[in-house]
Structure formats: C-alpha cells, structure tokens
Design an enzyme around this catalytic site. Structure first.
Site, short mmCIF file in Angstrom:
data_model
loop_
_atom_site.label_atom_id
_atom_site.label_comp_id
_atom_site.label_asym_id
_atom_site.label_seq_id
_atom_site.Cartn_x
_atom_site.Cartn_y
_atom_site.Cartn_z
N ASP A 184 0.90 -1.19 0.07
CA ASP A 184 0.06 0.02 0.00
C ASP A 184 0.83 1.26 0.04
O ASP A 184 2.06 1.23 -0.06
CB ASP A 184 -0.92 0.28 1.13
CG ASP A 184 -0.34 -0.33 2.45
OD1 ASP A 184 0.91 0.29 2.83
OD2 ASP A 184 -0.76 -0.81 3.30
N ARG A 344 2.69 7.88 -17.42
CA ARG A 344 3.35 6.85 -18.17
C ARG A 344 2.18 6.20 -18.99
O ARG A 344 1.04 6.01 -18.02
CB ARG A 344 3.95 5.71 -17.18
CG ARG A 344 4.39 4.29 -18.09
CD ARG A 344 3.52 3.35 -17.98
NE ARG A 344 4.01 1.82 -18.60
CZ ARG A 344 3.21 1.10 -18.67
NH1 ARG A 344 1.96 0.80 -18.49
NH2 ARG A 344 3.90 -0.36 -19.17
N ASP A 346 -0.53 3.37 -20.49
CA ASP A 346 -0.23 2.29 -20.96
C ASP A 346 -0.88 1.86 -22.18
O ASP A 346 -1.58 2.48 -22.67
CB ASP A 346 -1.18 1.39 -19.63
CG ASP A 346 -1.08 -0.18 -20.07
OD1 ASP A 346 -0.19 -0.45 -19.58
OD2 ASP A 346 -2.23 -0.65 -19.90
N GLU A 375 4.02 3.53 -23.27
CA GLU A 375 4.52 2.06 -23.25
C GLU A 375 4.14 1.69 -24.68
O GLU A 375 3.30 1.25 -25.25
CB GLU A 375 3.62 1.21 -22.56
CG GLU A 375 4.11 -0.12 -22.21
CD GLU A 375 2.88 -1.06 -22.29
OE1 GLU A 375 3.26 -2.29 -21.89
OE2 GLU A 375 1.69 -0.70 -22.11
N ASP A 442 6.44 -6.39 -16.43
CA ASP A 442 6.03 -7.42 -17.82
C ASP A 442 7.01 -8.26 -18.01
O ASP A 442 6.92 -8.81 -19.20
CB ASP A 442 5.95 -6.03 -18.71
CG ASP A 442 4.43 -5.58 -18.70
OD1 ASP A 442 3.55 -6.36 -18.41
OD2 ASP A 442 4.29 -4.27 -19.00
#
Length: 588
Positions: A184, A344, A346, A375, A442
C-alpha cells in the site's frame, strides 16, 4: 558508390531543431561506401538577394562527422546555425571509389552544375526555425533515475486496509495471478528514505486507482485511490514527501481500456445499445458477451474489443469526444490536485494520435516541463515528433543489450549495430528522454535471466547507465530479487536483505552516484560505441571537453587494459587486468 543507400528526410529525425538557434542534420550512406560528406548550407534568399555581395554558400562546404554505423549504413551528422533562422542545404558526397556528387531535394546533381546550385529551390529546406515546433526535452528528466514500484508488492505499511484474502509477506513465494499481499501507499511512505539512500530521484508507480485486481490495470474508478492502497489524502502526502526529497512522481494512465467493474461498462451490460455509454466502447455485436475459460484473463470470443484477449478490460473508443473529455479530465485532475510530474501511458500505441495530441496540449499547459512516457515496445517515430510523447519505454534498445550481455544471442558488433539503428530513428532530444528498462512488471527479472550471476547483472546495468536516455530500476533489483515472467516477477519486496543483497545495493548506490554526477555528459554528450579487437566493448561519452570511457569484457578471456585515466567505477579489474563480466569506467 551505392546511390540507392543515400537518404535524407527534412524536418524529421534527420533534420531537426536542437535548440532555438541550432539545427542538427543527418545523412545516411551505405556502410563503408563513402569517404567524406560535407554540408552546403546557408540562407536560401542569399543566393538571389546577396548575389555579388558575398560568395554563395555552396562554395563554402562544412565537413560532417560519421557518428554511428549499423549493419547496413553509416550515419553522418553536423550541427549548424543560420542568423536569419532559415536554412537551405545539400550534401556533397565523395565515395571511396572517388565518385563525387551533390545530393539535393531534387536528387543527385553534378558538382559543377552551377545553374542548379544557384537555384534556392534545389536545396533541402528548413523554411524557418520555428521554436514552437521543436521537440522539448524537460531538463529535470535528464537528471532522473527512475524507480518502478508495483504498489501491491512493495511494502505493507497498513494492515487495516488489507484485502480479505491477503497472504503472508514472503519475498521467496511464487505469486498467483490473483493473489494479494497487502502492499500500500503507507508502505511507500515508510520507505522513501530507502529510495533516497539508494540514490534514485523518480518514482514510477504502476496503477494506483480503484480496481478489483492486484495489478489495477482494470480500472473501476480513475478518481479514487484503491482503498487497499490508501486514499487521496495519503497519496497527496506521499507526493509531498517525495518532492521534499527531490523525488519526482509518475503515475500509470490506463486509457486504452477500462475495467469491467466500472460503472460505464456495467451500464452497457445492463442497457445494451440503449446505454448512454454504448459509444464509449468498440462493441461489435450486442449484447456484449464472452465465453468464460479456465484462464480468468482469456476468452476467444468476446463480442467487443478488449486489451489482448482479456474480457475484463473492454477497449475505450478514444475517437469519441465524450471519452476524450472524460480521460483528459482525469489526467488534469491528478496534476492539478496532487502535483504529479509525469504520466506513463499504458498500451499507448493502440490509442489514436488525435487523442494523444490533445493529451499533450493539456498536460504541458498545466506544466510546461511535464514528462509524457508511452508504453510502446516497437519503433515509435510517429509518437515522438514533439506533439505527443516525451519518450517511450525503450525496450527495443535495452533488448539488444540483454541479447548480448545476458542471453548471448548477439555478438558485440551485432549489439552495437542494433543500438546504432535505434539511436538514428529519433532526434537527439528524444533519445535523451527514452526510458531504459532492463526488467519490469512485464518481464522476467534480470537476475533470473542472468542465472543469478551478480557480476553479469551489475556489468549490464553499468553499460546501460552510460547510454542516452534515463535509467530505471525495478523494485527489488537493487537487492538482487529473482522472478520469471509475470506473475513471478511481482514477488513481495525483500525487506530483510542478506549480506550478498546488501553488496548489490551498495553497487547501485555507486552507479546512481556516477549517473547523478555526470548527468549532462551522459544525457547530452556525444556517444561512441566500438567493439575492440581484444574482446572489449568501448563506450565513450564526450561533452564540453569532458570524457568518460567505459570498457566492458563480455568474453570469457582476461584482457589487459591499455588506456589510462582516473578510475570512476570498476568490477573484476585489478592490475590492468579485466576478467570476465568485468568493466572499467574511467575519466580521461
């Protein structure tokens, strides 16, 4: 001479404004085919308006420098200025076979074709140095070393907000795709001093917004911090405390798709064609359905477009004005109210360019030095012209590094050729903004790819830190954490490192310090890459009379080093002997 290989394209990565007064111009020729290239350049109107007053600019060539080579081509570059801020230019080319030609906007002409040389429309042109059209590279990004945090696995600082199914924190576990461990934002706040001690000055958060999964790429509510991570007040404190430590903050924007628990998609499932949100998605047949499989994240037959084959991530229609306004409102909200420094983006390549241009305008209007990272795993010129992204996750570049250093699939020459090819696809400012990632949420972790060879991992990082672009460290890499591909690369962070892990941490401290002390040299300086005959790879970086040299031994033989200078950082180097997986970085 190989005429077919000679290539130039104006107002592109081959001819661009580097700053308000300077253009950088490139030419491509066949490898080892050209002896010399010179640029003929000047004010186009001078050929007409200053005739007889001063010598025509085509009589005053300026030598270009061969900067890089790949497997097929040599690349030449020069920086020029023009007081009138408008430029006409052509290339005079002398081949190794003695051929002498001039390459112009009209093609090839003879060097003594005076009629064509005196016609300003013969030349390639930069009609005017339009600063507003130039690619802008935020200065702070050049100084940044990013640290990627997968929030659910970084640190559990508040057990009261743990999901009901939370497992015991165990960095040696092999996580399942739907497991929770309780990480968290309080855990991040508790460990900001760790990041400061490590020497990083940028945090890249994987998604923080409310979503049912552990990875949060299936957004339910973009305006709410996931309750298992904390709340808006706590996130604002994290940003504030990070900024106090000189650490910038980048959030993950998942705008290609939304989660199937979102109210918009739930309304589509309830009301079908009559839903006010039916135009927000790419629904090919109503009702929106799919067949469940044993794999929660896969279906072969959804009647709507999704991310990959994941039924729980319906794709958004960003051509819709409503969707655009909705997403731009979200992007502005987190900048205006929480002072984040970067997004960023996605799956950025699957969203239309029209939307990203609007996104860029909105973000830089709020913060002129905002960093926008896409990305994209493939060649990305279309997104990197200055009106969409600052940079992309530089997988094409770092994959070549991994394929030589770690996987041994490329020779040193082949790696250098691939790196050169990638560098020449983009403007110099763009290369400064690229996000150099060796492992991430990833991919398999680099320590696993290297079969736990610590020296090899450290050598690979040292090489990468000398490259153009901004480096990134995935959480736990500084302690040598291991993991196969997703989900194994998302293990809980190891907060009880042993002696070996602490030594790796100390190495990253040194490497980060090297980058911080030499950020301008390593970001803006000239780059030379060379595979030496003795089995070494040489990296040279030069800027304003300063020079750093890196020598990397990727062979299985010990090599004697001839150069001399002030040692900055080394590994497996003693008595001028550089052994396997060793490197030497020195200042000349």
């Amino acid at each position: 001479m190989n005429y077919a290989a000679i290539y130039h394209r104006p107002e592109s990565e081959m001819a661009f404004l580097y700053d308000a007064k300077t253009m950088r111009i490139r030419l491509r020729t066949a490898k080892d085919d050209v002896e010399k290239v010179e640029l003929l350049h000047g004010d186009p109107y001078s050929l007409r308006s200053l005739a007889g007053i001063r010598p025509p600019f085509y009589t005053q060539p300026t030598a270009m420098k061969k900067i890089l080579s790949d497997d097929l081509f040599d690349y030449w570059q020069i920086a020029v200025t023009e007081p009138k801020k408008r430029l006409a230019y052509a290339f005079t080319i002398i081949g190794v076979d003695g051929t002498h030609i001039i390459y112009t906007d009209r093609g090839f002409i003879d060097p003594d074709d005076k009629k064509q040389l005196e016609d300003m429309n013969t030349y390639f042109r930069m009609p005017f140095f339009q600063g507003i059209d130039a690619f802008y590279a935020p200065e702070w990004v050049k100084k940044t070393i990013w640290y990627q945090i997968f929030p659910e696995r970084f640190a559990n600082g508040d057990k009261t907000n743990d999901p009901a199914s939370t497992k015991a924190w165990d960095p040696d576990t092999r996580p399942g795709r739907q497991d929770f461990y309780g990480g968290d934002l309080q855990g991040v706040l508790d460990h900001l001093d760790h990041l400061q001690k490590l020497g990083v000055n940028g945090i890249y958060f994987n998604p923080l917004f409310k979503a049912p999964s552990n990875h949060k790429y299936d957004t339910e509510d973009y305006y709410e911090i996931d309750p298992h991570f904390g709340d808006a007040r706590l996130f604002k404190k994290v940003v504030r405390e990070a900024h106090k430590r000189g650490i910038r903050v980048m959030l993950d924007a998942v705008f290609n798709h939304i989660g199937d628990k979102s109210p918009q998609w739930q309304d589509v499932l309830k009301n079908g064609k009559d839903s006010r949100y039916s135009g927000w998605f790419h629904i090919n047949k109503f009702p929106a359905t799919y067949t469940q499989t044993d794999n929660f994240e896969f279906t072969p037959d959804a009647t709507y477009d999704t991310f990959d084959y994941t039924p729980h991530m319906p794709k958004l229609n960003t051509a819709s004005q409503e969707v655009q306004d909705y997403l731009l409102g979200i992007a502005k909200y987190w900048v205006e109210n929480f002072d984040i420094d970067a997004w960023r983006l996605d799956v950025a390549n699957e969203i239309d360019h029209h939307f990203w241009r609007r996104f860029h305008q909105e973000m830089v209007a709020l913060k002129p030095d905002f960093y926008i990272l896409g990305e994209i795993w493939h060649t990305s010129q279309a997104w990197l012209n200055g009106d969409e992204f600052s940079g992309v996750m530089n997988y094409s570049y770092t994959t070549a590094i991994l394929h030589h250093f770690i996987n041994h699939e490329l020779s040193s020459n082949q790696m250098i050729e691939q790196l050169s090819t990638q560098l020449m696809k983009y403007r110099d400012q763009t290369n400064q903004m690229m996000f150099n990632v060796l492992d991430s949420h990833d991919t398999a972790r680099i320590m696993t790819l290297a079969h736990n060879n610590v020296d090899l991992v450290q050598q690979t990082f040292a090489f990468t830190f000398l490259q153009p672009g901004v480096p990134s460290i995935y959480y736990g890499t500084e302690y040598g954490m291991t993991g196969e591909n997703d989900p194994d690369c998302r293990k809980p962070m190891n907060w009880h490192p042993d002696g070996k892990a602490k030594q790796i941490f100390a190495f990253f401290q040194q490497l980060n310090e090297l980058r911080r002390q030499n950020w301008q040299l390593l970001s803006e300086g000239e780059l030379s890459l060379q595979a030496l005959k003795n089995g070494l790879i040489e990296v040279r970086r030069q800027f304003n009379g300063r020079e750093l040299v890196g020598l990397f031994n990727t062979s299985n033989q010990t090599v004697t080093i001839d150069g001399n200078g002030q040692e900055v950082l080394s590994q497996n180097y003693e008595g001028r002997q550089l052994t396997q997986d060793g490197f030497l970085i020195y200042r000349k």
